[in-house]
Scaffold this motif. Structure first.
Motif, PDB file in Angstrom:
ATOM      1  N   MET A   1      -8.667 -25.341 -17.619  1.00 39.58           N
ATOM      2  CA  MET A   1      -7.260 -24.904 -17.399  1.00 39.58           C
ATOM      3  C   MET A   1      -6.784 -24.539 -16.140  1.00 39.58           C
ATOM      4  O   MET A   1      -7.712 -24.297 -15.424  1.00 39.58           O
ATOM      5  CB  MET A   1      -6.769 -23.896 -18.365  1.00 39.58           C
ATOM      6  CG  MET A   1      -6.815 -24.064 -19.993  1.00 39.58           C
ATOM      7  SD  MET A   1      -5.453 -25.249 -20.231  1.00 39.58           S
ATOM      8  CE  MET A   1      -5.780 -25.587 -21.785  1.00 39.58           C
ATOM      9  N   ARG A 162       4.106 -26.781 -23.084  1.00 37.09           N
ATOM     10  CA  ARG A 162       2.715 -26.729 -22.936  1.00 37.09           C
ATOM     11  C   ARG A 162       2.216 -27.891 -23.948  1.00 37.09           C
ATOM     12  O   ARG A 162       1.203 -28.535 -23.510  1.00 37.09           O
ATOM     13  CB  ARG A 162       2.345 -25.273 -23.294  1.00 37.09           C
ATOM     14  CG  ARG A 162       0.581 -25.210 -23.593  1.00 37.09           C
ATOM     15  CD  ARG A 162      -0.276 -25.905 -22.343  1.00 37.09           C
ATOM     16  NE  ARG A 162       0.191 -25.190 -21.007  1.00 37.09           N
ATOM     17  CZ  ARG A 162      -0.173 -25.508 -19.603  1.00 37.09           C
ATOM     18  NH1 ARG A 162      -0.785 -26.728 -19.551  1.00 37.09           N
ATOM     19  NH2 ARG A 162       0.335 -24.797 -18.551  1.00 37.09           N
ATOM     20  N   ASP A 166      -0.334 -31.054 -22.298  1.00 42.11           N
ATOM     21  CA  ASP A 166      -1.684 -31.219 -23.162  1.00 42.11           C
ATOM     22  C   ASP A 166      -1.739 -32.335 -23.762  1.00 42.11           C
ATOM     23  O   ASP A 166      -2.771 -33.278 -23.488  1.00 42.11           O
ATOM     24  CB  ASP A 166      -1.909 -30.135 -24.193  1.00 42.11           C
ATOM     25  CG  ASP A 166      -2.132 -28.850 -23.696  1.00 42.11           C
ATOM     26  OD1 ASP A 166      -2.098 -28.491 -22.179  1.00 42.11           O
ATOM     27  OD2 ASP A 166      -1.914 -27.777 -24.195  1.00 42.11           O
TER      28      ASP A 166
END
Length: 230
Positions: A1, A162, A166
């Motif tokens: 991350m 997000r 992803d």
């Protein structure tokens, strides 16, 4: 991350001593210098231009400079900020007639590119350009003025952004701007952000008893961020 980045917005800095203030926040642990560029046309305020960016580079600032363009039209000013030393250039989809072309222009000028979304702007603008963005910036206030309060619905929008990042498998920074402070930054990170713009939340805190020290407030932000896993 992605590593968490703290990005003080110089909109709230003391412009009479801007180079010194930027040096101090970077020394205190900030990662990125954030520029809020307003044109009194797209937003109801007038702020700074490329000469300030160039002046900070000449002053010796080597940290990334993140230029958020709240201007319309946007293409004309992109080369000027690139030449002045910008690292990232982000813009609002409403400010460009051709979003894909503007993203390509920013890349062709040697900068990383991103899109900015106002609180009521849908993320669907990303549908055909996810392969061209290096940063997504979500506004958690309505643009135009510093010192506003965080709009809670931005948290759901962060989660959606997000999920899009992803799913893309790309390294895209997810930035939040507006009302970010030490007491809410953990919740904002938990919703998916990795880059945190704060103006009055940082610069406003350095002007009390000891105006030259920003390490306390940035340290509080770091501690809060560290309390949240990915």
């Amino acid at each position: 991350m992605a590593q968490d980045f703290i990005a003080p917005s110089i909109l709230s800095a003391d412009f009479a001593r801007l180079g010194e203030e930027v040096d101090q926040v970077l020394a205190a642990g900030a990662d990125i210098v954030h520029f809020d560029v307003m044109d009194n046309h797209y937003v109801p305020n007038l702020t700074i231009g490329p000469l300030i960016c160039e002046a900070l580079r000449k002053h010796g600032v080597t940290a990334p400079i993140d230029v958020h363009l709240m201007v319309k039209p946007v293409d004309r000013i992109v080369p000027d900020f690139a030449a002045a030393g910008a690292s990232y250039i982000t813009f609002h989809p409403e400010a460009s007639e051709h979003i894909d072309r503007t993203l390509q222009l920013i890349h062709n000028e040697g900068c990383k590119a991103g899109l900015v979304f106002n609180p009521a702007t849908p993320l669907s603008h990303l549908d055909y350009v996810m392969d061209k963005v290096d940063m997504i910036l979500l506004m958690s206030v309505n643009p135009g003025f510093g010192g506003q309060s965080f709009i809670p619905s931005a948290l759901d929008k962060l989660r959606e952004a997000r999920a899009r990042i992803d799913a893309s498998g790309r390294e895209i920074r997810l930035e939040i701007d507006g009302g970010v402070k030490a007491d809410n930054i953990a919740e904002i990170k938990a919703a998916g952000a990795d880059t945190f713009v704060s103006g009055s939340g940082i610069f406003g805190k350095g002007r009390a008893e000891d105006r030259n020290r920003y390490d306390t407030i940035i340290g509080e932000m770091r501690t809060a961020l560290a309390s949240v896993g990915r």
